[in-house]
Design a protein around this motif. Structure first.
Motif, mmCIF file in Angstrom:
data_model
loop_
_atom_site.group_PDB
_atom_site.id
_atom_site.type_symbol
_atom_site.label_atom_id
_atom_site.label_comp_id
_atom_site.label_asym_id
_atom_site.label_seq_id
_atom_site.Cartn_x
_atom_site.Cartn_y
_atom_site.Cartn_z
ATOM 1 N N THR A 79 3.338 8.744 -9.115
ATOM 2 C CA THR A 79 1.610 8.784 -10.067
ATOM 3 C C THR A 79 0.383 8.015 -10.458
ATOM 4 N N LEU A 80 1.923 7.015 -11.112
ATOM 5 C CA LEU A 80 1.727 6.539 -12.575
ATOM 6 C C LEU A 80 0.777 5.249 -11.438
ATOM 7 N N LEU A 81 1.518 4.550 -10.429
ATOM 8 C CA LEU A 81 1.374 3.776 -9.445
ATOM 9 C C LEU A 81 0.479 4.057 -8.535
ATOM 10 N N ALA A 82 -0.342 5.058 -7.813
ATOM 11 C CA ALA A 82 -1.066 5.834 -7.935
ATOM 12 C C ALA A 82 -2.202 5.586 -8.094
ATOM 13 N N LEU A 83 -2.284 5.855 -9.425
ATOM 14 C CA LEU A 83 -3.366 5.874 -10.833
ATOM 15 C C LEU A 83 -3.755 4.097 -10.943
ATOM 16 N N VAL A 84 -3.302 3.311 -11.450
ATOM 17 C CA VAL A 84 -3.145 1.931 -10.666
ATOM 18 C C VAL A 84 -3.874 1.219 -9.662
ATOM 19 N N CYS A 85 -3.734 2.217 -9.080
ATOM 20 C CA CYS A 85 -4.158 1.672 -7.555
ATOM 21 C C CYS A 85 -5.818 1.687 -7.505
ATOM 22 N N ILE A 86 -6.031 3.224 -7.879
ATOM 23 C CA ILE A 86 -7.175 3.110 -7.632
ATOM 24 C C ILE A 86 -7.964 3.018 -8.296
ATOM 25 N N PHE A 87 -7.345 2.407 -10.123
ATOM 26 C CA PHE A 87 -8.038 2.045 -10.749
ATOM 27 C C PHE A 87 -8.897 0.530 -10.451
ATOM 28 N N PRO A 101 -3.588 -2.965 -3.915
ATOM 29 C CA PRO A 101 -3.487 -1.235 -3.690
ATOM 30 C C PRO A 101 -3.064 -1.368 -1.842
ATOM 31 N N ILE A 102 -3.447 -2.587 -1.482
ATOM 32 C CA ILE A 102 -3.180 -2.654 1.094
ATOM 33 C C ILE A 102 -1.865 -2.270 0.515
ATOM 34 N N ALA A 103 -1.281 -3.648 -0.480
ATOM 35 C CA ALA A 103 0.111 -4.133 -0.792
ATOM 36 C C ALA A 103 1.367 -2.813 -0.454
ATOM 37 N N VAL A 104 0.640 -2.059 -2.054
ATOM 38 C CA VAL A 104 1.336 -0.884 -2.090
ATOM 39 C C VAL A 104 1.239 0.034 -1.462
ATOM 40 N N PHE A 105 0.436 0.939 -0.814
ATOM 41 C CA PHE A 105 0.186 1.918 -0.152
ATOM 42 C C PHE A 105 0.898 1.531 1.409
ATOM 43 N N SER A 106 0.722 0.487 1.858
ATOM 44 C CA SER A 106 1.949 -0.551 3.122
ATOM 45 C C SER A 106 3.186 -0.071 3.281
ATOM 46 N N VAL A 107 3.574 -0.571 1.705
ATOM 47 C CA VAL A 107 5.191 -0.149 1.333
ATOM 48 C C VAL A 107 5.526 0.689 1.409
ATOM 49 N N TYR A 108 4.385 1.579 0.694
ATOM 50 C CA TYR A 108 4.822 3.555 0.030
ATOM 51 C C TYR A 108 5.108 3.502 1.090
ATOM 52 N N ASP A 109 4.105 3.556 2.976
ATOM 53 C CA ASP A 109 4.280 4.266 3.538
ATOM 54 C C ASP A 109 5.238 3.772 4.999
ATOM 55 N N LEU A 110 5.904 2.690 4.405
ATOM 56 C CA LEU A 110 6.970 2.015 5.166
ATOM 57 C C LEU A 110 8.655 2.873 4.469
ATOM 58 N N LEU A 111 8.494 2.994 3.440
ATOM 59 C CA LEU A 111 9.588 4.022 3.264
ATOM 60 C C LEU A 111 9.342 4.997 3.042
ATOM 61 N N ALA A 112 8.079 5.857 2.995
ATOM 62 C CA ALA A 112 8.184 7.005 4.460
ATOM 63 C C ALA A 112 8.392 7.476 5.581
ATOM 64 N N HIS A 113 8.727 6.049 5.930
ATOM 65 C CA HIS A 113 8.822 5.842 8.172
ATOM 66 C C HIS A 113 8.057 6.518 8.395
ATOM 67 N N VAL A 114 6.485 5.780 8.093
ATOM 68 C CA VAL A 114 5.690 6.083 8.892
ATOM 69 C C VAL A 114 5.170 4.874 9.762
ATOM 70 N N PRO A 115 4.280 4.361 11.196
ATOM 71 C CA PRO A 115 5.116 4.610 11.563
ATOM 72 C C PRO A 115 4.250 2.932 11.668
ATOM 73 N N ALA A 116 4.585 1.716 12.268
ATOM 74 C CA ALA A 116 4.302 0.306 11.655
ATOM 75 C C ALA A 116 2.959 -0.304 12.226
ATOM 76 N N ASP A 117 3.158 0.315 13.569
ATOM 77 C CA ASP A 117 1.842 -0.038 14.185
ATOM 78 C C ASP A 117 0.580 0.902 12.914
ATOM 79 N N LYS A 118 0.825 2.392 13.164
ATOM 80 C CA LYS A 118 -0.300 3.270 12.088
ATOM 81 C C LYS A 118 -0.458 2.574 11.021
ATOM 82 N N ILE A 119 0.184 1.917 9.914
ATOM 83 C CA ILE A 119 0.323 1.380 9.052
ATOM 84 C C ILE A 119 -0.990 0.274 8.821
#
Length: 161
Positions: free
Chosen positions: A60-68, A108-126
């Motif tokens: 949540t804190l990381l998401a708030l920093v990214c939104i900021f 933020p795009i790097a953080v969201f991409s790493v988070y999606d990778l850790l959440a097992h989102v397919p790399a082509d979608k990211i």
């Protein structure tokens, strides 16, 4: 020349705003379903794990920093456009504005991409969702460095006889 630069800046601003709005619209239904599922599972659970709480607090804190950072980069880009409209194109004030825009989008795009990778989102979608934002942020950083080099050369030229 100023009209073309203004047109491109306004177009980039509109595209940037549309990307943010469309991202919220498309992800809202997924987020609402995930929230409902988490709410239902949380109500059924008898105990709450402290590590889960700390992890969710960190996310949540990381998401708030990214939104900021995203909001700050949007404001910096608007200020850059206003400087261009005031005929202040090649001034030192624009270099940090462009750097804020670039880094404020890149992090933020790097953080969201790493988070999606850790959440097992397919790399082509990211890749498909984030490549245009990544390219725009790198473009802003490159333009900022070009402005900085050009301004240094201009200052050196002004000092020569």
């Amino acid at each position: 020349m100023k009209k073309k630069l203004n047109l491109f800046c306004v177009l980039m601003l509109v595209l940037m705003a549309a990307k943010i709005i469309m991202g919220f619209v498309f992800n809202f239904s997924e987020g609402a379903q995930a929230f409902k599922q988490g709410w239902d599972e949380g109500g059924k659970a008898a105990e709450v794990s402290s590590s889960g709480f700390v992890g969710s607090l960190f996310v949540t804190l990381l998401a708030l920093v990214c939104i900021f950072l995203l909001i700050r980069s949007f404001i910096a880009f608007v200020r850059f456009i206003l400087n261009v409209n005031r005929d202040k194109v090649f001034v030192w004030d624009n270099v940090p504005l462009l750097r804020w825009t670039g880094w404020g989008i890149l992090i933020p795009i790097a953080v969201f991409s790493v988070y999606d990778l850790l959440a097992h989102v397919p790399a082509d979608k990211i890749y498909n969702e984030g490549i245009d934002t990544f390219v725009f942020s790198l473009f802003c950083l490159i333009v900022a460095e070009v402005f900085a080099i050009g301004l240094k050369l201009k200052e050196e030229n002004d000092l020569t006889i």
